[in-house]
Design an enzyme around this catalytic site. Sequence first.
Site, PDB file in Angstrom:
ATOM      1  N   LEU D  85       2.692   2.280  -2.207  1.00  0.00           N
ATOM      2  CA  LEU D  85       2.107   2.088  -3.528  1.00  0.00           C
ATOM      3  C   LEU D  85       0.684   1.540  -3.477  1.00  0.00           C
ATOM      4  O   LEU D  85       0.111   1.153  -4.498  1.00  0.00           O
ATOM      5  CB  LEU D  85       3.023   1.196  -4.367  1.00  0.00           C
ATOM      6  N   CYS D  86       0.100   1.501  -2.282  1.00  0.00           N
ATOM      7  CA  CYS D  86      -1.283   1.037  -2.116  1.00  0.00           C
ATOM      8  C   CYS D  86      -2.279   2.068  -2.628  1.00  0.00           C
ATOM      9  O   CYS D  86      -2.121   3.259  -2.381  1.00  0.00           O
ATOM     10  CB  CYS D  86      -1.574   0.854  -0.625  1.00  0.00           C
ATOM     11  N   HIS D  87      -3.316   1.591  -3.281  1.00  0.00           N
ATOM     12  CA  HIS D  87      -4.396   2.472  -3.699  1.00  0.00           C
ATOM     13  C   HIS D  87      -5.296   2.801  -2.507  1.00  0.00           C
ATOM     14  O   HIS D  87      -5.518   1.941  -1.653  1.00  0.00           O
ATOM     15  CB  HIS D  87      -5.267   1.780  -4.751  1.00  0.00           C
ATOM     16  N   MET D 121      -3.797  -5.868   1.773  1.00  0.00           N
ATOM     17  CA  MET D 121      -2.931  -5.047   2.618  1.00  0.00           C
ATOM     18  C   MET D 121      -3.708  -4.461   3.796  1.00  0.00           C
ATOM     19  O   MET D 121      -3.156  -4.300   4.892  1.00  0.00           O
ATOM     20  CB  MET D 121      -2.296  -3.908   1.807  1.00  0.00           C
ATOM     21  N   GLU D 122      -4.971  -4.160   3.586  1.00  0.00           N
ATOM     22  CA  GLU D 122      -5.802  -3.621   4.668  1.00  0.00           C
ATOM     23  C   GLU D 122      -5.978  -4.669   5.765  1.00  0.00           C
ATOM     24  O   GLU D 122      -5.933  -4.347   6.964  1.00  0.00           O
ATOM     25  CB  GLU D 122      -7.165  -3.193   4.108  1.00  0.00           C
ATOM     26  N   ASP D 136       2.043  -2.823  22.977  1.00  0.00           N
ATOM     27  CA  ASP D 136       2.180  -1.542  23.675  1.00  0.00           C
ATOM     28  C   ASP D 136       1.587  -1.600  25.079  1.00  0.00           C
ATOM     29  O   ASP D 136       2.188  -1.112  26.041  1.00  0.00           O
ATOM     30  CB  ASP D 136       1.486  -0.440  22.864  1.00  0.00           C
TER      31      ASP D 136
END
Lengths: 169, 169, 169, 169, 169, 169
Positions: D85-87, D121-122, D136
């Site tokens: 739902l992120c723009h 969020m970024e 990793d």
Amino acid sequence: MPQKKPVENDKNQLTHFDTSGKAHMVDVGGKSETHRIAIACGTIRMKPETLAVVENHTADKGDVLGIARVAAIMGAKRTSDLIPLCHPVALTRVTVDFTITENSILCQARTETVGKTGVEMEALTAVQTGLLTIYDMLKAIDRGMTITDVRLLEKSGGKTGTWNAENRN
Amino acid sequence: MPQKKPVENDKNQLTHFDTSGKAHMVDVGGKSETHRIAIACGTIRMKPETLAVVENHTADKGDVLGIARVAAIMGAKRTSDLIPLCHPVALTRVTVDFTITENSILCQARTETVGKTGVEMEALTAVQTGLLTIYDMLKAIDRGMTITDVRLLEKSGGKTGTWNAENRN
Amino acid sequence: MPQKKPVENDKNQLTHFDTSGKAHMVDVGGKSETHRIAIACGTIRMKPETLAVVENHTADKGDVLGIARVAAIMGAKRTSDLIPLCHPVALTRVTVDFTITENSILCQARTETVGKTGVEMEALTAVQTGLLTIYDMLKAIDRGMTITDVRLLEKSGGKTGTWNAENRN
Amino acid sequence: MPQKKPVENDKNQLTHFDTSGKAHMVDVGGKSETHRIAIACGTIRMKPETLAVVENHTADKGDVLGIARVAAIMGAKRTSDLIPLCHPVALTRVTVDFTITENSILCQARTETVGKTGVEMEALTAVQTGLLTIYDMLKAIDRGMTITDVRLLEKSGGKTGTWNAENRN
Amino acid sequence: MPQKKPVENDKNQLTHFDTSGKAHMVDVGGKSETHRIAIACGTIRMKPETLAVVENHTADKGDVLGIARVAAIMGAKRTSDLIPLCHPVALTRVTVDFTITENSILCQARTETVGKTGVEMEALTAVQTGLLTIYDMLKAIDRGMTITDVRLLEKSGGKTGTWNAENRN
Amino acid sequence: MPQKKPVENDKNQLTHFDTSGKAHMVDVGGKSETHRIAIACGTIRMKPETLAVVENHTADKGDVLGIARVAAIMGAKRTSDLIPLCHPVALTRVTVDFTITENSILCQARTETVGKTGVEMEALTAVQTGLLTIYDMLKAIDRGMTITDVRLLEKSGGKTGTWNAENRN
């Protein structure tokens, strides 16, 4: 003697959900690698004068269908990015054809793999992407076009074997 | 007095091609940033017993439509990756609704932006991705489902102003 | 008798770098295709009143965990796009579970493949994407949530065999 | 006088769902474009001997943290692909720092935009991708590493103004 | 005795088009899975003073080539997303080397898979992405750099066997 | 009077690294939004008989250059996914032209935006993707083709103003 229809799952149980209703990517690890083929089709309907423009744009004047075909093939490769529970599939072949009729363009896509899961979604995604691309290129002259009758025509390979739209239940 | 229809381009010239027929991403640099809205819809038709399974899977047993809605919203964001000549657009809103009828599910998507170009393709891509996702989750019990009547219902904003499917030419 | 721990590499040599220190995608061409499984988990901690909102949003009022699960599954498929030296892997199964505790939500993801390389990163990426998605949906009411204890629980398959967090060195 | 805490939403209403509980991408079309900044951090804990290998791999012998930084920056750009739902956001700046402590590596990411919606969020996605990339590269020598304390430190810009982890409720 | 050159197709028929001229993703389903290797190279030419900056940025001052290497490896993984008719390929190895000469940087990439189709495009895409990344990092001080001599050096595996640039027709 | 060359950065400082040598996505938040244009070009050299096949494949027999043009335009849109430190850019225009010469095909791409940062990388990525796509379609008949002279021809907009390859230092 009627063709025997492929075995289908229990109608009350969706394979994409576990018994408590949680979505998952189904386990296909134990399935055998077989040659799998799917053929899907769909149609975009438009005004005859819009269609005339497309017919006028297949060669020097800008190849609407050529671009839609490229988009369809590339769309098939993005299927597992778009459809949440789809497995990633190494497609071994994708072909896309367009047929112009009186007031519509029919798109047919064929996808193949040698793998553990079918390629029906890849064929359908190719068709949808191809038709959307046609819409995009023509929308400036006809916003009222309709994409319709997008469906699976045939699939083969895997445990459930061959299915085709003619003989379905 | 009949509603005045929006100005459309010369029917013989597709904006996505230059005068020599080469495809390009159209120049929108000089367009003004306006609030743009598009609403698209589409339908997936299925057997009544398949639809009954969906209705049975909206809560604890696995939310088919909830997952399709997420896929539709994410699909809208991938539009310019999929449609070759689409401009990248910073969507400011995406909503997706499903309505269950007798033998089909209707998907309606609304996309918005404040920008230099419209969001019709984003709304249509949302609908297509949502319906394909429903197909994917149900195909194990009904491969014969058909996606149909995918079309633009309405758009507003930009130079060509408001268009809706009812009053189109 | 203590469980024999799996053979690990020379502690001073990282496989992702060659002898001159240059990063590469490790050669797995000669590895055998085995059934590989990884299970990872992680937790997002939040205020009790935030958690209460989640519990209130699992059905008709908006399914926070359902959406996070879809994001986690899709995130697993994007692993090799995100992690520079990861091999592309054809996942054959992904499952994601959430457990609500007193002041946190635990996410556990299981990934599987039949292939030449492990799927630990895919399980961890699923967990991270699922937890970030929960954060996104709840951040308007609680920006102070913390994602914590993201780790591998277990892996099996391949040359190094089975590993689990309990018996590690 | 205590700092006034930012206004938060009604605790019982999640902005990512409409009143009937359906997920949507929230309408930000009417928000003003402001300079928005977010800072997030997170930690990966590992055995001291694993950490020694990292410290030994920052220059000629293979730059673990340099690669993780690139992955973190690229991860920030993929946020709206991963989080449903992120723009989509046009990031104007991303910086990522790593600090080595006794038995862990701390990652801190700062993201900025001039836009209608925040970049929390970024920043969090950058941190997660950076830490997963470290995992990793080191997993062959230490599968038991744990990613922990991933959280927002600070954000500014937009209607809710400045928030920082110290003064939160 | 001269080396026998590999069999090539009829010069007037491109495999990526069917007999009626339509593009398709070629059918590789019937090909056998063999170990396939490709090596490609390319060069970016720049002013000596620009090159001096790169040489000054391989360690503490910012590792231009280290970042370009990561981009090249990640670029190889995106090949089938970028090149319309390329098959998705599960790469089993990617290595990328840079060599600094008097006024240029040479990039060489090696890609491998065990599969039904070659990895030439993956090696070339790695080289191009690596060189573009160098351009990006240096363009603020030298916009006039030129990427040149990007070509396949060698490939092996598959029906057409080994090919190398020295002995080509 | 000689043309004044645009101001360039200190030759010893790369903007993509901070003072301690860490890579970052440069802060462009404070830059003004201007109309920015970039033009790049590149060439693929091949045997005359290969070129003859391309010339034979521009219409009914399969449009090599038409497909390469679509790939180039789509490639431009993927630039910030591929080049680690590139900002995401909302392209407002992309055009791609091919010119056939005696033994090569020249590709020229023009990209535009109205934004805070330039589109040089987008133009170069378009060229590279277009030329790689030509290579892909022709490689079955001529693996020895070479991509060469890929460079920026011109850019305008932004603080550094206009630059063109003719007048560079």
